[in-house]
Write an enzyme that holds these catalytic residues in place. Structure first.
Site, PDB file in Angstrom:
ATOM      1  N   THR A  49      60.093   2.197  68.067  1.00 17.79           N
ATOM      2  CA  THR A  49      60.834   2.655  66.886  1.00 17.79           C
ATOM      3  C   THR A  49      60.618   4.161  66.753  1.00 17.79           C
ATOM      4  O   THR A  49      59.904   4.771  67.552  1.00 17.79           O
ATOM      5  CB  THR A  49      60.341   1.957  65.603  1.00 17.79           C
ATOM      6  OG1 THR A  49      59.083   2.531  65.210  1.00 17.79           O
ATOM      7  CG2 THR A  49      60.166   0.460  65.806  1.00 17.79           C
ATOM      8  N   CYS A  50      61.208   4.756  65.709  1.00 16.36           N
ATOM      9  CA  CYS A  50      61.046   6.202  65.535  1.00 16.36           C
ATOM     10  C   CYS A  50      59.602   6.573  65.217  1.00 16.36           C
ATOM     11  O   CYS A  50      59.195   7.715  65.428  1.00 16.36           O
ATOM     12  CB  CYS A  50      61.980   6.737  64.456  1.00 16.36           C
ATOM     13  SG  CYS A  50      61.671   6.049  62.824  1.00 16.36           S
ATOM     14  N   ARG A  52      56.777   4.552  66.237  1.00 12.46           N
ATOM     15  CA  ARG A  52      55.752   3.926  67.071  1.00 12.46           C
ATOM     16  C   ARG A  52      56.315   3.474  68.411  1.00 12.46           C
ATOM     17  O   ARG A  52      57.507   3.185  68.540  1.00 12.46           O
ATOM     18  CB  ARG A  52      55.120   2.739  66.348  1.00 12.46           C
ATOM     19  CG  ARG A  52      56.047   1.549  66.134  1.00 12.46           C
ATOM     20  CD  ARG A  52      55.384   0.436  65.324  1.00 12.46           C
ATOM     21  NE  ARG A  52      55.123   0.850  63.956  1.00 12.46           N
ATOM     22  CZ  ARG A  52      53.902   1.048  63.454  1.00 12.46           C
ATOM     23  NH1 ARG A  52      52.832   0.836  64.191  1.00 12.46           N
ATOM     24  NH2 ARG A  52      53.759   1.427  62.210  1.00 12.46           N
ATOM     25  N   GLU A 114      57.943  -0.950  53.890  1.00 12.61           N
ATOM     26  CA  GLU A 114      59.375  -0.815  54.216  1.00 12.61           C
ATOM     27  C   GLU A 114      59.863  -2.050  54.982  1.00 12.61           C
ATOM     28  O   GLU A 114      59.110  -2.692  55.704  1.00 12.61           O
ATOM     29  CB  GLU A 114      59.626   0.475  55.008  1.00 12.61           C
ATOM     30  CG  GLU A 114      58.912   0.570  56.351  1.00 12.61           C
ATOM     31  CD  GLU A 114      59.822   0.282  57.530  1.00 12.61           C
ATOM     32  OE1 GLU A 114      60.986  -0.076  57.304  1.00 12.61           O
ATOM     33  OE2 GLU A 114      59.355   0.394  58.660  1.00 12.61           O
ATOM     34  N   GLN A 116      62.642  -2.388  57.161  1.00 12.13           N
ATOM     35  CA  GLN A 116      63.381  -2.297  58.424  1.00 12.13           C
ATOM     36  C   GLN A 116      62.563  -2.747  59.628  1.00 12.13           C
ATOM     37  O   GLN A 116      63.096  -3.286  60.595  1.00 12.13           O
ATOM     38  CB  GLN A 116      63.859  -0.855  58.628  1.00 12.13           C
ATOM     39  CG  GLN A 116      64.868  -0.737  59.757  1.00 12.13           C
ATOM     40  CD  GLN A 116      65.370   0.697  59.913  1.00 12.13           C
ATOM     41  OE1 GLN A 116      64.852   1.615  59.295  1.00 12.13           O
ATOM     42  NE2 GLN A 116      66.363   0.880  60.747  1.00 12.13           N
ATOM     43  N   ALA A 190      76.266   6.699  63.282  1.00 12.67           N
ATOM     44  CA  ALA A 190      76.844   5.639  62.453  1.00 12.67           C
ATOM     45  C   ALA A 190      76.131   4.300  62.665  1.00 12.67           C
ATOM     46  O   ALA A 190      76.726   3.244  62.536  1.00 12.67           O
ATOM     47  CB  ALA A 190      78.328   5.493  62.766  1.00 12.67           C
TER      48      ALA A 190
END
Length: 428
Positions: A49-50, A52, A114, A116, A190
């Protein structure tokens, strides 16, 4: 066999290092295949992910497995292992299990609680199965983690008001400009993060929002989710001209190289025109040199920590409640793991005793004569099966229920020695 996680996160490595180790979904199949090709690694799952990159493995030999993962990370990032090690964390077995459960519950996130990350863990599980990295043990572990993540969100209040990285970026923008309604906002990308950006921007009063994306269809799909909002859609080729008339720009794309740098902005912007850039992508979409421009301010995911800190204390108290639930889920996994470890010994013991029973039954029936044997075989067979089951019952129950790992392993070794069992390799 041992479960191991080797990784790095926003807690251990700056964004410049994290972006070098990021593994986009398009490369996931080859990365999993590469890791599975190492001799000591049996199973693999990659969570990227951004904030980890974590590699979960089941290894024959723990130390060798860790070395192989570090070698892979070094080759992938083109960073020497020595330079990489200072940023890595490593957890073994029960600590690795608890770590994944904490990640799924949002307790290890930059934004505590969070939501997500749970979807990202679910996608990791799906891709790991699809590309044959996840097998018996990691499949059970990831299912337990998803259960734990859902429990924490439904049984505690940690998710109440918890924000995503997108929300934290919008909060930071609002702090900087005060009035979002007066700003011309542009979002580059997007995807899911961009959808969350639109959602939070609209909630905080933004009304002039433009979307730039390579695929117009995908941008239109995003816009269709916000029917009451006038979203302007532009092709990515118009990026510099649209940015030139923007006040705030959020970037969230899967590009592996920066889309914006000082040289591009110098050409596009009028002299002294202020611009704020919020880059929530890893790898970064905005080069760090844009901050050299007098009227340009750029923020990346690491800059969101100040925003996150404001809400951290209240969520920290909620997290303590969540940790108690996770301990229950870890114990549930441990019970399964203990039973799994004993399967080979129990199965081998049962097979050996059953073979002896069948041999001796055959001898006895042949001595009794065919007429008697045919008439009473079912009764005699039921009798011998009952004796075997009753003799094996207590050792099996004791072996499965033994919580001390070393004591359980000693008991299994004793059984294997006393009954001369050839258990072979477990989990094969």
């Amino acid at each position: 066999m041992n479960i191991v996680v080797v990784g790095l996160s926003h807690k251990t490595a700056p964004v410049e290092v994290r972006e070098k180790l990021s593994i986009p979904e398009a490369q996931m199949e080859s990365a999993i295949a590469h890791l599975c090709s190492y001799p000591h690694i049996q199973e693999v799952a990659i969570l990227s992910t951004c904030n980890r990159l974590e590699i979960y493995i089941v290894a024959h030999e723990t130390e060798q497995g860790i070395r192989e993962v570090c070698q892979f990370l070094s080759e992938h990032s083109k960073l020497p292992v020595l330079a990489l090690r200072q940023h890595l964390f490593m957890f073994l077995h029960q600590d690795a299990v608890m770590h994944l459960l904490r990640v799924a519950a949002g307790l290890d996130s930059l934004v505590l609680g969070e939501g997500q990350i749970l979807a990202q863990v679910k996608q990791t599980h799906k891709l790991g199965q699809q590309y044959n990295g996840i097998k018996l043990i990691l499949n059970k572990l990831f299912k337990q983690a998803l259960t734990a993540g859902k429990r924490v969100r439904t049984e505690t209040s940690i998710g109440t008001g918890a924000v995503s990285i997108s929300s934290a970026a919008v909060e930071l923008a609002q702090i900087k400009v005060q009035n979002l309604a007066a700003c011309r906002v542009t979002i580059v990308g997007a995807g899911k993060m961009s959808r969350l950006l639109v959602q939070h921007l609209v909630a905080k009063g933004a009304v002039q929002i433009s979307i730039l994306n390579r695929s117009r269809q995908r941008a239109e799909e995003l816009a269709s989710q916000f029917q009451g909002t006038d979203l302007q859609i532009y092709p990515i080729s118009d990026m510099m001209s649209v940015l030139a008339i923007s006040d705030l720009v959020f970037t969230s794309t899967a590009a592996t190289e920066p889309l914006l740098d000082r040289a591009k902005l110098e050409l596009a912007l009028e002299p002294n025109r202020p611009l704020m850039l919020f880059d929530i992508s890893v790898p970064r979409n905005v080069h760090g040199d844009v901050n050299d421009l007098d009227h340009v301010q750029a923020f990346n995911v690491d800059d969101l920590k100040a925003v996150v800190a404001q809400n951290h204390e209240s969520r920290r108290r909620m997290a303590m409640e969540a940790e108690r639930l996770l301990e229950e889920e870890v114990e549930a996994f441990e019970v399964w793991w203990r039973s799994l470890e004993t399967v080979s010994t129990i199965s081998c013991l049962r097979d050996k005793v059953e073979a002896i029973r069948e041999q001796e039954l055959e001898k006895a029936l042949s001595r009794l004569g065919s007429e008697f044997a045919e008439r009473h075989q079912e009764v005699i067979e039921a009798l011998t099966r009952g004796i075997v089951n009753k003799i094996l019952h207590d050792p099996m129950v004791q072996l499965r229920s033994q919580q001390d790992i070393e004591a359980r392993r000693r008991a299994m070794q004793t059984l294997q020695t006393l009954f001369n069992l050839d258990v072979g390799e477990q989990f094969s």
